[in-house]
Design a protein around this motif. Structure first.
Motif, PDB file in Angstrom:
ATOM      1  N   THR A   1      -0.644   4.221  -5.529  1.00  0.00           N
ATOM      2  CA  THR A   1      -0.457   4.042  -3.886  1.00  0.00           C
ATOM      3  C   THR A   1      -0.318   2.625  -4.328  1.00  0.00           C
ATOM      4  N   GLY A   2       0.178   1.296  -3.158  1.00  0.00           N
ATOM      5  CA  GLY A   2       0.429   0.618  -3.142  1.00  0.00           C
ATOM      6  C   GLY A   2      -0.454  -0.649  -2.732  1.00  0.00           C
ATOM      7  N   GLY A   3      -0.683  -1.262  -1.748  1.00  0.00           N
ATOM      8  CA  GLY A   3      -1.627  -2.385  -0.799  1.00  0.00           C
ATOM      9  C   GLY A   3      -2.340  -3.326  -2.289  1.00  0.00           C
ATOM     10  N   THR A   4      -3.912  -4.203  -1.437  1.00  0.00           N
ATOM     11  CA  THR A   4      -4.235  -4.412  -2.524  1.00  0.00           C
ATOM     12  C   THR A   4      -5.815  -3.728  -2.785  1.00  0.00           C
ATOM     13  N   SER A   5      -5.933  -2.354  -2.836  1.00  0.00           N
ATOM     14  CA  SER A   5      -7.126  -1.643  -2.577  1.00  0.00           C
ATOM     15  C   SER A   5      -7.036  -1.045  -4.644  1.00  0.00           C
ATOM     16  N   PRO A   6      -5.639  -0.653  -5.035  1.00  0.00           N
ATOM     17  CA  PRO A   6      -5.966  -0.216  -6.674  1.00  0.00           C
ATOM     18  C   PRO A   6      -6.124  -0.632  -7.458  1.00  0.00           C
TER      19      PRO A   6
ATOM     20  N   SER B   1       2.585   7.110  -3.147  1.00  0.00           N
ATOM     21  CA  SER B   1       2.647   7.553  -2.029  1.00  0.00           C
ATOM     22  C   SER B   1       4.327   6.944  -1.159  1.00  0.00           C
ATOM     23  N   ASP B   2       3.732   5.550  -1.508  1.00  0.00           N
ATOM     24  CA  ASP B   2       5.425   4.898  -0.961  1.00  0.00           C
ATOM     25  C   ASP B   2       5.515   3.956  -1.289  1.00  0.00           C
ATOM     26  N   GLU B   3       6.739   3.256  -0.857  1.00  0.00           N
ATOM     27  CA  GLU B   3       7.314   2.139  -1.618  1.00  0.00           C
ATOM     28  C   GLU B   3       7.658   1.471  -0.063  1.00  0.00           C
ATOM     29  N   ARG B   4       7.881   0.221  -0.210  1.00  0.00           N
ATOM     30  CA  ARG B   4       8.928  -0.586   0.201  1.00  0.00           C
ATOM     31  C   ARG B   4      10.135  -0.924  -0.313  1.00  0.00           C
ATOM     32  N   ARG B   5      11.649  -1.079   0.287  1.00  0.00           N
ATOM     33  CA  ARG B   5      12.775  -1.240  -0.042  1.00  0.00           C
ATOM     34  C   ARG B   5      12.753  -3.113  -0.474  1.00  0.00           C
TER      35      ARG B   5
ATOM     36  N   LEU C   1      -5.016   6.511  -2.681  1.00  0.00           N
ATOM     37  CA  LEU C   1      -4.890   6.074  -1.385  1.00  0.00           C
ATOM     38  C   LEU C   1      -5.701   5.432  -0.689  1.00  0.00           C
ATOM     39  N   GLY C   2      -4.360   4.387  -0.307  1.00  0.00           N
ATOM     40  CA  GLY C   2      -5.714   3.060   0.375  1.00  0.00           C
ATOM     41  C   GLY C   2      -5.457   3.653   2.092  1.00  0.00           C
ATOM     42  N   MET C   3      -6.178   2.847   3.247  1.00  0.00           N
ATOM     43  CA  MET C   3      -6.039   3.320   4.617  1.00  0.00           C
ATOM     44  C   MET C   3      -5.972   1.581   5.607  1.00  0.00           C
ATOM     45  N   GLY C   4      -4.852   1.861   6.148  1.00  0.00           N
ATOM     46  CA  GLY C   4      -4.948   0.714   6.768  1.00  0.00           C
ATOM     47  C   GLY C   4      -6.049   0.860   7.978  1.00  0.00           C
ATOM     48  N   GLU C   5      -6.059  -0.342   9.264  1.00  0.00           N
ATOM     49  CA  GLU C   5      -7.437  -0.558  10.117  1.00  0.00           C
ATOM     50  C   GLU C   5      -6.286  -0.099  11.336  1.00  0.00           C
TER      51      GLU C   5
ATOM     52  N   GLY D   1      -4.603   3.611  10.950  1.00  0.00           N
ATOM     53  CA  GLY D   1      -5.271   4.312   9.928  1.00  0.00           C
ATOM     54  C   GLY D   1      -4.066   4.647   8.987  1.00  0.00           C
ATOM     55  N   HIS D   2      -3.480   4.352   8.776  1.00  0.00           N
ATOM     56  CA  HIS D   2      -2.037   5.574   8.633  1.00  0.00           C
ATOM     57  C   HIS D   2      -2.275   4.806   6.737  1.00  0.00           C
ATOM     58  N   PHE D   3      -1.956   5.930   6.566  1.00  0.00           N
ATOM     59  CA  PHE D   3      -2.250   6.209   4.683  1.00  0.00           C
ATOM     60  C   PHE D   3      -0.173   6.579   4.373  1.00  0.00           C
ATOM     61  N   ALA D   4      -0.154   5.701   3.162  1.00  0.00           N
ATOM     62  CA  ALA D   4       1.188   5.881   2.439  1.00  0.00           C
ATOM     63  C   ALA D   4       1.864   5.125   3.612  1.00  0.00           C
ATOM     64  N   SER D   5       3.882   5.336   3.915  1.00  0.00           N
ATOM     65  CA  SER D   5       4.285   4.476   4.703  1.00  0.00           C
ATOM     66  C   SER D   5       4.051   5.659   6.427  1.00  0.00           C
TER      67      SER D   5
ATOM     68  N   PRO E   1      11.906  -1.669   5.533  1.00  0.00           N
ATOM     69  CA  PRO E   1      11.563  -0.477   5.263  1.00  0.00           C
ATOM     70  C   PRO E   1      11.019   0.188   4.306  1.00  0.00           C
ATOM     71  N   ARG E   2      10.983   1.638   4.362  1.00  0.00           N
ATOM     72  CA  ARG E   2       9.892   2.213   3.102  1.00  0.00           C
ATOM     73  C   ARG E   2      10.330   3.291   2.983  1.00  0.00           C
ATOM     74  N   LEU E   3      10.056   3.701   2.159  1.00  0.00           N
ATOM     75  CA  LEU E   3       9.954   5.503   2.340  1.00  0.00           C
ATOM     76  C   LEU E   3       8.388   5.429   1.425  1.00  0.00           C
TER      77      LEU E   3
ATOM     78  N   ALA F   1     -14.604  -1.858   9.518  1.00  0.00           N
ATOM     79  CA  ALA F   1     -13.430  -1.183  10.710  1.00  0.00           C
ATOM     80  C   ALA F   1     -12.679   0.363   9.381  1.00  0.00           C
ATOM     81  N   LYS F   2     -13.040  -0.128   8.822  1.00  0.00           N
ATOM     82  CA  LYS F   2     -12.242   1.533   8.405  1.00  0.00           C
ATOM     83  C   LYS F   2     -13.303   1.981   7.364  1.00  0.00           C
ATOM     84  N   ARG F   3     -14.255   2.507   7.735  1.00  0.00           N
ATOM     85  CA  ARG F   3     -15.480   2.759   7.758  1.00  0.00           C
ATOM     86  C   ARG F   3     -16.087   3.986   8.970  1.00  0.00           C
TER      87      ARG F   3
HETATM   88  O1  LIG Z   1       2.328  -0.472  -0.203  1.00  0.00           O
HETATM   89  C1  LIG Z   1       0.655   0.154   0.829  1.00  0.00           C
HETATM   90  O2  LIG Z   1       1.091  -0.967   1.235  1.00  0.00           O
HETATM   91  C2  LIG Z   1      -0.046   1.098   0.923  1.00  0.00           C
HETATM   92  O3  LIG Z   1       0.412   2.198   0.360  1.00  0.00           O
HETATM   93  C3  LIG Z   1      -0.394   1.560   2.363  1.00  0.00           C
HETATM   94  O4  LIG Z   1      -0.666   3.130   2.560  1.00  0.00           O
HETATM   95  C4  LIG Z   1      -1.706   0.984   1.774  1.00  0.00           C
HETATM   96  O5  LIG Z   1      -2.339   1.697   0.841  1.00  0.00           O
HETATM   97  C5  LIG Z   1      -2.768   0.695   2.866  1.00  0.00           C
HETATM   98  O6  LIG Z   1      -1.650   0.059   3.992  1.00  0.00           O
HETATM   99  C6  LIG Z   1      -3.890   0.071   2.842  1.00  0.00           C
HETATM  100  O7  LIG Z   1      -3.449  -1.289   2.096  1.00  0.00           O
HETATM  101  P1  LIG Z   1      -4.809  -2.120   1.592  1.00  0.00           P
HETATM  102  O8  LIG Z   1      -5.138  -1.481   0.427  1.00  0.00           O
HETATM  103  O9  LIG Z   1      -4.141  -3.756   1.357  1.00  0.00           O
HETATM  104  O10 LIG Z   1      -5.989  -2.057   2.200  1.00  0.00           O
END
Ligand SMILES: O=C(O)[C@H](O)[C@@H](O)[C@H](O)[C@H](O)COP(=O)(O)O
Length: 216
Positions: free
Chosen positions: A42-47, A69-73, A119-123, A125-129, A163-165, A186-188
């Motif tokens: 996945t993307g984001g700052t967590s992995p 899981s997802d990607e920005r274009r 996966l990560g998760m946004g505040e 409640g989204h995952f992937a996009s 835009p994303r996939l 908050a995520k917990r």
């Molecule tokens: O590319 C991305 O941004 C993601 O795949 C997205 O779903 C991410 O996992 C969450 O937004 C959590 O993001 P953080 O890990 O930065 O909290």
């Protein structure tokens, strides 16, 4: 299936250690069982730290496929590119032998089944996009033809500016193991007591084990 309990870790390093070990084990098991393994990253700052550890793992990487899981274009060279992060942090060292699968319907179909997802998760409640209130959410959670694996998510509210996939929920939910790596209270709360958000649909529909790895 009852909701999995949070696995609290002292810090990001400890969470990455647990996540990397779990992914490693799942991929070893997959290669033993069916001759190959497939990982949804996945993307984001967590992995990032998890990728740093995994990149050095003694795995049969040449038999392992990795997608996102997802990607920005955006171009891979853009700091917002998830593929860029993957190529810089995971597909280096020993793991450079793994096969990268682009987020394209046919390529994903050919690479199925995926064994493990991180996966990560946004505040929100989204995952992937798969964002709450998105006009694409229903299609992402329940593709009309039941077989759609990748959807385009247009830019703008409630999704972020590019835009994303995104993989659809059924591709991710079919994994034997899903790890959701999060930080902060908050995520917990969302994971422990929330309801009705995309991540809760994933928890309800996952066919394998889900582990909620969390740190403050
Ligand atoms: O590319 C991305 O941004 C993601 O795949 C997205 O779903 C991410 O996992 C969450 O937004 C959590 O993001 P953080 O890990 O930065 O909290």
């Amino acid at each position: 299936m009852s909701r999995p309990t949070i696995e609290p870790c002292a810090d990001a390093g400890a969470a990455a250690e647990i996540a990397a070990a779990a992914i490693e084990e799942a991929l070893v098991r997959a290669v033993q069982a069916r001759g190959e393994g497939a990982f949804i990253a996945t993307g984001g700052t967590s992995p990032g730290e998890t990728y740093d550890r995994l990149a050095q793992a003694e795995l049969p990487w040449a038999k392992i496929a990795v997608t996102l899981s997802d990607e920005r274009r955006v171009p891979v060279s853009d700091p917002m590119s998830n593929e860029g992060q993957l190529r810089a942090r995971l597909l280096v060292g020993k793991a450079a032998a793994a096969r990268f699968i682009p987020l394209e319907e046919e390529a994903i179909a050919a690479a199925e089944p995926f064994d493990v997802a991180l996966l990560g998760m946004g505040e929100d409640g989204h995952f992937a996009s798969l964002f709450p209130d998105s006009p694409l959410l229903a299609e992402g959670l329940d593709p009309a033809d039941g077989r759609r694996r990748v959807i385009e998510v247009p830019a703008g509210e409630p999704a972020p500016p590019q835009p994303r996939l995104s993989l659809t929920l059924p591709v991710i939910a079919a994994c034997d193991l899903i790890l959701i790596l999060t930080r902060g209270e908050a995520k917990r709360r969302i994971l422990e007591t929330g309801s009705g958000l995309p991540v809760h649909t994933l928890l309800a529909r996952s066919q394998g084990q889900v582990r909620l790895i969390w740190h403050p």
